[in-house]
Design a protein around this motif. Sequence first.
Motif, PDB file in Angstrom:
ATOM      1  N   HIS A  77       0.832  -1.205   0.000  1.00  0.00           N
ATOM      2  CA  HIS A  77       0.000   0.000   0.000  1.00  0.00           C
ATOM      3  C   HIS A  77       0.869   1.258   0.000  1.00  0.00           C
ATOM      4  N   GLN A  78       1.934   1.219   0.773  1.00  0.00           N
ATOM      5  CA  GLN A  78       2.837   2.382   0.806  1.00  0.00           C
ATOM      6  C   GLN A  78       3.467   2.620  -0.560  1.00  0.00           C
ATOM      7  N   ARG A  79       3.828   1.543  -1.216  1.00  0.00           N
ATOM      8  CA  ARG A  79       4.412   1.705  -2.555  1.00  0.00           C
ATOM      9  C   ARG A  79       3.392   2.263  -3.524  1.00  0.00           C
ATOM     10  N   TYR A  80       2.153   1.813  -3.395  1.00  0.00           N
ATOM     11  CA  TYR A  80       1.086   2.342  -4.248  1.00  0.00           C
ATOM     12  C   TYR A  80       0.895   3.837  -3.997  1.00  0.00           C
ATOM     13  N   GLU A  81       0.854   4.197  -2.733  1.00  0.00           N
ATOM     14  CA  GLU A  81       0.665   5.616  -2.409  1.00  0.00           C
ATOM     15  C   GLU A  81       1.837   6.448  -2.926  1.00  0.00           C
ATOM     16  N   ALA A  82       3.033   5.908  -2.823  1.00  0.00           N
ATOM     17  CA  ALA A  82       4.206   6.631  -3.329  1.00  0.00           C
ATOM     18  C   ALA A  82       4.109   6.809  -4.845  1.00  0.00           C
ATOM     19  N   LEU A  83       3.622   5.783  -5.512  1.00  0.00           N
ATOM     20  CA  LEU A  83       3.450   5.876  -6.966  1.00  0.00           C
ATOM     21  C   LEU A  83       2.434   6.946  -7.336  1.00  0.00           C
ATOM     22  N   VAL A  84       1.328   6.951  -6.624  1.00  0.00           N
ATOM     23  CA  VAL A  84       0.307   7.959  -6.904  1.00  0.00           C
ATOM     24  C   VAL A  84       0.860   9.356  -6.651  1.00  0.00           C
ATOM     25  N   LEU A  85       1.623   9.476  -5.580  1.00  0.00           N
ATOM     26  CA  LEU A  85       2.216  10.785  -5.284  1.00  0.00           C
ATOM     27  C   LEU A  85       3.170  11.227  -6.391  1.00  0.00           C
ATOM     28  N   LYS A  86       3.950  10.292  -6.884  1.00  0.00           N
ATOM     29  CA  LYS A  86       4.854  10.627  -7.990  1.00  0.00           C
ATOM     30  C   LYS A  86       4.056  11.126  -9.194  1.00  0.00           C
ATOM     31  N   LEU A  87       2.995  10.401  -9.501  1.00  0.00           N
ATOM     32  CA  LEU A  87       2.159  10.811 -10.633  1.00  0.00           C
ATOM     33  C   LEU A  87       1.548  12.181 -10.401  1.00  0.00           C
ATOM     34  N   LEU A  88       1.047  12.373  -9.192  1.00  0.00           N
ATOM     35  CA  LEU A  88       0.430  13.665  -8.882  1.00  0.00           C
ATOM     36  C   LEU A  88       1.443  14.791  -9.024  1.00  0.00           C
ATOM     37  N   THR A  89       2.653  14.535  -8.558  1.00  0.00           N
ATOM     38  CA  THR A  89       3.693  15.563  -8.651  1.00  0.00           C
ATOM     39  C   THR A  89       3.995  15.909 -10.100  1.00  0.00           C
ATOM     40  N   LEU A  90       4.033  14.890 -10.934  1.00  0.00           N
ATOM     41  CA  LEU A  90       4.341  15.137 -12.338  1.00  0.00           C
ATOM     42  C   LEU A  90       3.195  15.828 -13.065  1.00  0.00           C
ATOM     43  N   LEU A  91       1.979  15.596 -12.580  1.00  0.00           N
ATOM     44  CA  LEU A  91       0.816  16.102 -13.300  1.00  0.00           C
ATOM     45  C   LEU A  91       0.341  17.463 -12.806  1.00  0.00           C
ATOM     46  N   GLU A  92       0.655  17.791 -11.571  1.00  0.00           N
ATOM     47  CA  GLU A  92      -0.045  18.909 -10.939  1.00  0.00           C
ATOM     48  C   GLU A  92       0.188  20.250 -11.632  1.00  0.00           C
ATOM     49  N   ASP A  93       1.346  20.415 -12.240  1.00  0.00           N
ATOM     50  CA  ASP A  93       1.621  21.703 -12.869  1.00  0.00           C
ATOM     51  C   ASP A  93       0.913  21.847 -14.210  1.00  0.00           C
ATOM     52  N   ASP A  94       1.045  20.819 -15.037  1.00  0.00           N
ATOM     53  CA  ASP A  94       0.526  20.922 -16.402  1.00  0.00           C
ATOM     54  C   ASP A  94      -0.847  20.305 -16.591  1.00  0.00           C
ATOM     55  N   GLU A  95      -1.219  19.404 -15.710  1.00  0.00           N
ATOM     56  CA  GLU A  95      -2.524  18.738 -15.831  1.00  0.00           C
ATOM     57  C   GLU A  95      -3.224  18.749 -14.475  1.00  0.00           C
ATOM     58  N   PRO A  96      -3.529  19.935 -13.972  1.00  0.00           N
ATOM     59  CA  PRO A  96      -4.093  19.990 -12.612  1.00  0.00           C
ATOM     60  C   PRO A  96      -5.429  19.262 -12.473  1.00  0.00           C
ATOM     61  N   GLU A  97      -6.234  19.310 -13.520  1.00  0.00           N
ATOM     62  CA  GLU A  97      -7.532  18.623 -13.427  1.00  0.00           C
ATOM     63  C   GLU A  97      -7.345  17.113 -13.369  1.00  0.00           C
ATOM     64  N   LEU A  98      -6.409  16.635 -14.176  1.00  0.00           N
ATOM     65  CA  LEU A  98      -6.133  15.199 -14.173  1.00  0.00           C
ATOM     66  C   LEU A  98      -5.546  14.770 -12.834  1.00  0.00           C
ATOM     67  N   ALA A  99      -4.672  15.607 -12.292  1.00  0.00           N
ATOM     68  CA  ALA A  99      -4.103  15.306 -10.984  1.00  0.00           C
ATOM     69  C   ALA A  99      -5.204  15.251  -9.928  1.00  0.00           C
ATOM     70  N   LEU A 100      -6.133  16.156 -10.033  1.00  0.00           N
ATOM     71  CA  LEU A 100      -7.238  16.187  -9.081  1.00  0.00           C
ATOM     72  C   LEU A 100      -8.078  14.918  -9.198  1.00  0.00           C
ATOM     73  N   ALA A 101      -8.367  14.541 -10.423  1.00  0.00           N
ATOM     74  CA  ALA A 101      -9.170  13.330 -10.635  1.00  0.00           C
ATOM     75  C   ALA A 101      -8.442  12.098 -10.119  1.00  0.00           C
ATOM     76  N   LEU A 102      -7.152  12.057 -10.360  1.00  0.00           N
ATOM     77  CA  LEU A 102      -6.370  10.921  -9.868  1.00  0.00           C
ATOM     78  C   LEU A 102      -6.363  10.887  -8.349  1.00  0.00           C
ATOM     79  N   GLY A 103      -6.180  12.062  -7.758  1.00  0.00           N
ATOM     80  CA  GLY A 103      -6.175  12.114  -6.298  1.00  0.00           C
ATOM     81  C   GLY A 103      -7.489  11.647  -5.703  1.00  0.00           C
ATOM     82  N   ARG A 104      -8.560  11.987  -6.366  1.00  0.00           N
ATOM     83  CA  ARG A 104      -9.869  11.579  -5.856  1.00  0.00           C
ATOM     84  C   ARG A 104     -10.119  10.092  -6.062  1.00  0.00           C
TER      85      ARG A 104
END
Lengths: 77, 179
Positions: free
Chosen positions: B132-159
């Motif tokens: 689970h921790q590895r999964y959360e770390a992966l999601v965080l990595k994705l969110l970090t990469l997406l948040e600047d250029d794809e904020p809506e996608l990052a939001l959807a992923l976070g949800r």
Amino acid sequence: MPRTSTLLFVSLLALAAGAEPTVPRDLLAVLTLKGKPCGSITSTDRKGESDYFVTCSDGHHYHVFIGPGDRVVVEDK
Amino acid sequence: MAMFLRGDRARAALAACAVGAALFACGDETPSEPETPVPAAEAPAQPPETPSPAPAPPAAQPGPGAASAPAPSPAPPDAEAQLSLDELGARIKATPAIGTFSKLSLKNDIDDLVDDLRGYHEHGKGNLDELHQRYEALVLKLLTLLEDDEPELALALGRSRERIWNRLLDPVEFAKLAT
């Protein structure tokens, strides 16, 4: 070439340039994903297809390439 | 997935496919549960947060006072998060916000996690908390990469992160993963 066409062409070029992250930005992202310290990338040297030597602002050097099994490999140099 | 592709573009496509694969694979729409819009962690069936000042007297008429109307309204917070996981995966696959190496690196991590989850489901191997921790770390990595250029996608992923994890945990849903 009419001015409108020129403007359109330049705009498309700008869009294309900004469409994907630059190689240094992509490489820095990979180093960050791998937990490698770097600071910022000062230079990259392309050694081959998907094969780069990276020099970082903090003095680290890395070899970033795609290895067997399509795995991204980061080696300290 | 064992295709031999050449070139950065081809690798990017492969990587992008894999980045979305975890979302894709567990992202099949499940029509079996018609009305479960909110993950259990976010909104339990009976919200315990509001003490509801007058719960005891059921026979008493609820006066027109302000405190007497609970008005749960569970729909609004998750209404925008109803982006299907298929669509989420497709958008991650197509996003230009993540470069070739990054997508491939994420693909490697996702593949490793899926392999270990398979080991957990099939052979009981591994520690679920660590996975689970590895999964959360992966999601965080994705969110970090997406948040600047794809904020809506990052939001959807976070949800969607909890819902995705719950599907990965479900052996039936996990078995639908394409290998």
